[in-house]
Scaffold this motif. Structure first.
Motif, PDB file in Angstrom:
ATOM      1  N   ARG A 166      27.258  24.693  28.095  1.00  5.23           N
ATOM      2  CA  ARG A 166      28.364  25.163  27.274  1.00  5.23           C
ATOM      3  C   ARG A 166      28.482  24.324  26.018  1.00  5.23           C
ATOM      4  O   ARG A 166      28.076  23.170  25.983  1.00  5.23           O
ATOM      5  CB  ARG A 166      29.683  25.144  28.055  1.00  5.23           C
ATOM      6  CG  ARG A 166      30.187  23.752  28.426  1.00  5.23           C
ATOM      7  CD  ARG A 166      31.406  23.858  29.334  1.00  5.23           C
ATOM      8  NE  ARG A 166      31.950  22.555  29.675  1.00  5.23           N
ATOM      9  CZ  ARG A 166      32.933  22.359  30.546  1.00  5.23           C
ATOM     10  NH1 ARG A 166      33.480  23.399  31.168  1.00  5.23           N
ATOM     11  NH2 ARG A 166      33.373  21.135  30.794  1.00  5.23           N
ATOM     12  N   GLN A 167      29.058  24.923  24.995  1.00  2.11           N
ATOM     13  CA  GLN A 167      29.243  24.241  23.728  1.00  2.11           C
ATOM     14  C   GLN A 167      30.572  24.642  23.111  1.00  2.11           C
ATOM     15  O   GLN A 167      30.823  25.819  22.873  1.00  2.11           O
ATOM     16  CB  GLN A 167      28.102  24.564  22.762  1.00  2.11           C
ATOM     17  CG  GLN A 167      28.145  23.767  21.476  1.00  2.11           C
ATOM     18  CD  GLN A 167      26.870  23.919  20.669  1.00  2.11           C
ATOM     19  OE1 GLN A 167      26.153  24.903  20.810  1.00  2.11           O
ATOM     20  NE2 GLN A 167      26.579  22.933  19.843  1.00  2.11           N
ATOM     21  N   ALA A 168      31.407  23.651  22.881  1.00  3.03           N
ATOM     22  CA  ALA A 168      32.681  23.858  22.215  1.00  3.03           C
ATOM     23  C   ALA A 168      32.506  23.574  20.725  1.00  3.03           C
ATOM     24  O   ALA A 168      31.594  22.844  20.328  1.00  3.03           O
ATOM     25  CB  ALA A 168      33.751  22.948  22.807  1.00  3.03           C
ATOM     26  N   PRO A 169      33.365  24.137  19.866  1.00  5.07           N
ATOM     27  CA  PRO A 169      33.245  23.902  18.422  1.00  5.07           C
ATOM     28  C   PRO A 169      33.256  22.418  18.085  1.00  5.07           C
ATOM     29  O   PRO A 169      34.110  21.669  18.558  1.00  5.07           O
ATOM     30  CB  PRO A 169      34.469  24.612  17.852  1.00  5.07           C
ATOM     31  CG  PRO A 169      34.773  25.680  18.844  1.00  5.07           C
ATOM     32  CD  PRO A 169      34.453  25.072  20.178  1.00  5.07           C
ATOM     33  N   LYS A 175      31.199  20.163  19.007  1.00  6.07           N
ATOM     34  CA  LYS A 175      30.651  19.320  20.054  1.00  6.07           C
ATOM     35  C   LYS A 175      29.219  19.727  20.378  1.00  6.07           C
ATOM     36  O   LYS A 175      28.776  20.824  20.053  1.00  6.07           O
ATOM     37  CB  LYS A 175      31.509  19.390  21.319  1.00  6.07           C
ATOM     38  CG  LYS A 175      32.921  18.867  21.150  1.00  6.07           C
ATOM     39  CD  LYS A 175      33.671  18.896  22.465  1.00  6.07           C
ATOM     40  CE  LYS A 175      35.073  18.338  22.325  1.00  6.07           C
ATOM     41  NZ  LYS A 175      35.811  18.369  23.612  1.00  6.07           N
ATOM     42  N   GLN A 176      28.508  18.820  21.024  1.00  2.37           N
ATOM     43  CA  GLN A 176      27.150  19.099  21.446  1.00  2.37           C
ATOM     44  C   GLN A 176      27.139  19.977  22.692  1.00  2.37           C
ATOM     45  O   GLN A 176      28.079  19.973  23.483  1.00  2.37           O
ATOM     46  CB  GLN A 176      26.391  17.797  21.732  1.00  2.37           C
ATOM     47  CG  GLN A 176      26.083  16.954  20.515  1.00  2.37           C
ATOM     48  CD  GLN A 176      25.200  15.783  20.856  1.00  2.37           C
ATOM     49  OE1 GLN A 176      25.665  14.776  21.377  1.00  2.37           O
ATOM     50  NE2 GLN A 176      23.914  15.906  20.574  1.00  2.37           N
ATOM     51  N   PRO A 215      42.048  24.263  29.976  1.00  6.22           N
ATOM     52  CA  PRO A 215      41.808  24.523  28.553  1.00  6.22           C
ATOM     53  C   PRO A 215      40.543  23.849  28.029  1.00  6.22           C
ATOM     54  O   PRO A 215      39.875  24.411  27.156  1.00  6.22           O
ATOM     55  CB  PRO A 215      43.061  23.961  27.873  1.00  6.22           C
ATOM     56  CG  PRO A 215      44.126  24.109  28.906  1.00  6.22           C
ATOM     57  CD  PRO A 215      43.441  23.825  30.216  1.00  6.22           C
ATOM     58  N   GLU A 216      40.202  22.676  28.555  1.00  2.63           N
ATOM     59  CA  GLU A 216      39.010  21.982  28.105  1.00  2.63           C
ATOM     60  C   GLU A 216      37.719  22.654  28.545  1.00  2.63           C
ATOM     61  O   GLU A 216      36.634  22.250  28.128  1.00  2.63           O
ATOM     62  CB  GLU A 216      39.012  20.517  28.566  1.00  2.63           C
ATOM     63  CG  GLU A 216      39.288  20.336  30.045  1.00  2.63           C
ATOM     64  CD  GLU A 216      40.741  19.985  30.328  1.00  2.63           C
ATOM     65  OE1 GLU A 216      40.988  19.062  31.135  1.00  2.63           O
ATOM     66  OE2 GLU A 216      41.626  20.633  29.738  1.00  2.63           O
ATOM     67  N   ASP A 217      37.814  23.678  29.386  1.00  4.73           N
ATOM     68  CA  ASP A 217      36.646  24.465  29.749  1.00  4.73           C
ATOM     69  C   ASP A 217      36.303  25.502  28.688  1.00  4.73           C
ATOM     70  O   ASP A 217      35.266  26.167  28.792  1.00  4.73           O
ATOM     71  CB  ASP A 217      36.866  25.170  31.088  1.00  4.73           C
ATOM     72  CG  ASP A 217      36.985  24.201  32.252  1.00  4.73           C
ATOM     73  OD1 ASP A 217      36.228  23.213  32.292  1.00  4.73           O
ATOM     74  OD2 ASP A 217      37.836  24.440  33.135  1.00  4.73           O
ATOM     75  N   THR A 218      37.163  25.658  27.700  1.00  2.00           N
ATOM     76  CA  THR A 218      36.932  26.626  26.638  1.00  2.00           C
ATOM     77  C   THR A 218      35.661  26.282  25.871  1.00  2.00           C
ATOM     78  O   THR A 218      35.512  25.177  25.357  1.00  2.00           O
ATOM     79  CB  THR A 218      38.121  26.675  25.676  1.00  2.00           C
ATOM     80  OG1 THR A 218      39.284  27.128  26.380  1.00  2.00           O
ATOM     81  CG2 THR A 218      37.844  27.618  24.516  1.00  2.00           C
ATOM     82  N   ALA A 219      34.744  27.231  25.802  1.00  2.00           N
ATOM     83  CA  ALA A 219      33.465  27.021  25.135  1.00  2.00           C
ATOM     84  C   ALA A 219      32.657  28.307  25.183  1.00  2.00           C
ATOM     85  O   ALA A 219      33.030  29.273  25.852  1.00  2.00           O
ATOM     86  CB  ALA A 219      32.679  25.891  25.806  1.00  2.00           C
ATOM     87  N   VAL A 220      31.552  28.306  24.465  1.00  2.00           N
ATOM     88  CA  VAL A 220      30.550  29.342  24.630  1.00  2.00           C
ATOM     89  C   VAL A 220      29.607  28.884  25.730  1.00  2.00           C
ATOM     90  O   VAL A 220      29.059  27.781  25.665  1.00  2.00           O
ATOM     91  CB  VAL A 220      29.772  29.615  23.334  1.00  2.00           C
ATOM     92  CG1 VAL A 220      28.678  30.651  23.571  1.00  2.00           C
ATOM     93  CG2 VAL A 220      30.716  30.091  22.234  1.00  2.00           C
ATOM     94  N   TYR A 221      29.434  29.707  26.727  1.00  2.00           N
ATOM     95  CA  TYR A 221      28.586  29.372  27.861  1.00  2.00           C
ATOM     96  C   TYR A 221      27.237  30.060  27.722  1.00  2.00           C
ATOM     97  O   TYR A 221      27.166  31.269  27.489  1.00  2.00           O
ATOM     98  CB  TYR A 221      29.258  29.786  29.171  1.00  2.00           C
ATOM     99  CG  TYR A 221      30.367  28.851  29.585  1.00  2.00           C
ATOM    100  CD1 TYR A 221      30.220  28.005  30.682  1.00  2.00           C
ATOM    101  CD2 TYR A 221      31.551  28.796  28.861  1.00  2.00           C
ATOM    102  CE1 TYR A 221      31.228  27.139  31.052  1.00  2.00           C
ATOM    103  CE2 TYR A 221      32.558  27.923  29.223  1.00  2.00           C
ATOM    104  CZ  TYR A 221      32.397  27.101  30.316  1.00  2.00           C
ATOM    105  OH  TYR A 221      33.401  26.234  30.680  1.00  2.00           O
ATOM    106  N   TYR A 222      26.174  29.272  27.875  1.00  2.00           N
ATOM    107  CA  TYR A 222      24.817  29.759  27.700  1.00  2.00           C
ATOM    108  C   TYR A 222      24.036  29.686  29.001  1.00  2.00           C
ATOM    109  O   TYR A 222      24.077  28.672  29.705  1.00  2.00           O
ATOM    110  CB  TYR A 222      24.069  28.937  26.650  1.00  2.00           C
ATOM    111  CG  TYR A 222      24.641  29.019  25.256  1.00  2.00           C
ATOM    112  CD1 TYR A 222      24.198  29.987  24.369  1.00  2.00           C
ATOM    113  CD2 TYR A 222      25.614  28.123  24.829  1.00  2.00           C
ATOM    114  CE1 TYR A 222      24.712  30.063  23.090  1.00  2.00           C
ATOM    115  CE2 TYR A 222      26.136  28.194  23.549  1.00  2.00           C
ATOM    116  CZ  TYR A 222      25.677  29.167  22.684  1.00  2.00           C
ATOM    117  OH  TYR A 222      26.184  29.241  21.410  1.00  2.00           O
ATOM    118  N   CYS A 223      23.323  30.732  29.292  1.00  2.00           N
ATOM    119  CA  CYS A 223      22.409  30.748  30.426  1.00  2.00           C
ATOM    120  C   CYS A 223      21.077  30.147  30.003  1.00  2.00           C
ATOM    121  O   CYS A 223      20.616  30.368  28.879  1.00  2.00           O
ATOM    122  CB  CYS A 223      22.217  32.187  30.917  1.00  2.00           C
ATOM    123  SG  CYS A 223      21.123  32.365  32.338  1.00  2.00           S
TER     124      CYS A 223
END
Length: 118
Positions: A38-41, A43-44, A87-95
């Motif tokens: 996962r990647q949040a705005p 962040k890595q 809320p800290e789980d908010t991110a784009v999740y990538y397979c």
């Protein structure tokens, strides 16, 4: 070549649950490890969970006990059950899928947005 397509993202309230799925297609032979990142705005990209073809799993400390990764080798799919979302789980999740042939190659899906908010 391997193509990965994620689904299941969306908006959920804190404490809620969400299930992500990823389907692999193409040349799916010799895929050893599949997982979620996962990647949040700003962040890595970080590892969330991985699973081998034999069923061995690894989890990031931040999600251990809340998230569960599973895999169906016959259907070439991997899922991520997310409970007690924060809320800290908010991110784009990538397979992600790692294929071992002449060399190990990683394949990525285009991502699915998960937003945890009231």
């Amino acid at each position: 070549q391997v193509q990965l397509v994620e689904s299941g993202g969306g908006l959920v309230q804190p404490g809620g649950s969400l299930r992500l799925s990823c389907a692999a297609s193409g040349t799916v032979f010799s895929i050893n490890v599949m997982g979620w990142y996962r990647q949040a705005p700003g962040k890595q990209r970080e590892l969330v969970a991985t699973i081998t073809s034999g069923g061995s799993t690894n989890y990031a400390d931040s999600v251990r006990g809340r998230f569960t990764i599973s895999r169906d080798n016959a259907k070439n799919t991997v899922s991520l059950q997310m409970n007690s979302l924060k809320p800290e789980d908010t991110a784009v999740y990538y397979c992600n899928a790692k294929q071992r042939r002449i060399a190990e190659v990683s394949y990525w899906g285009q991502g699915t947005q998960v937003t945890v908010s009231s």
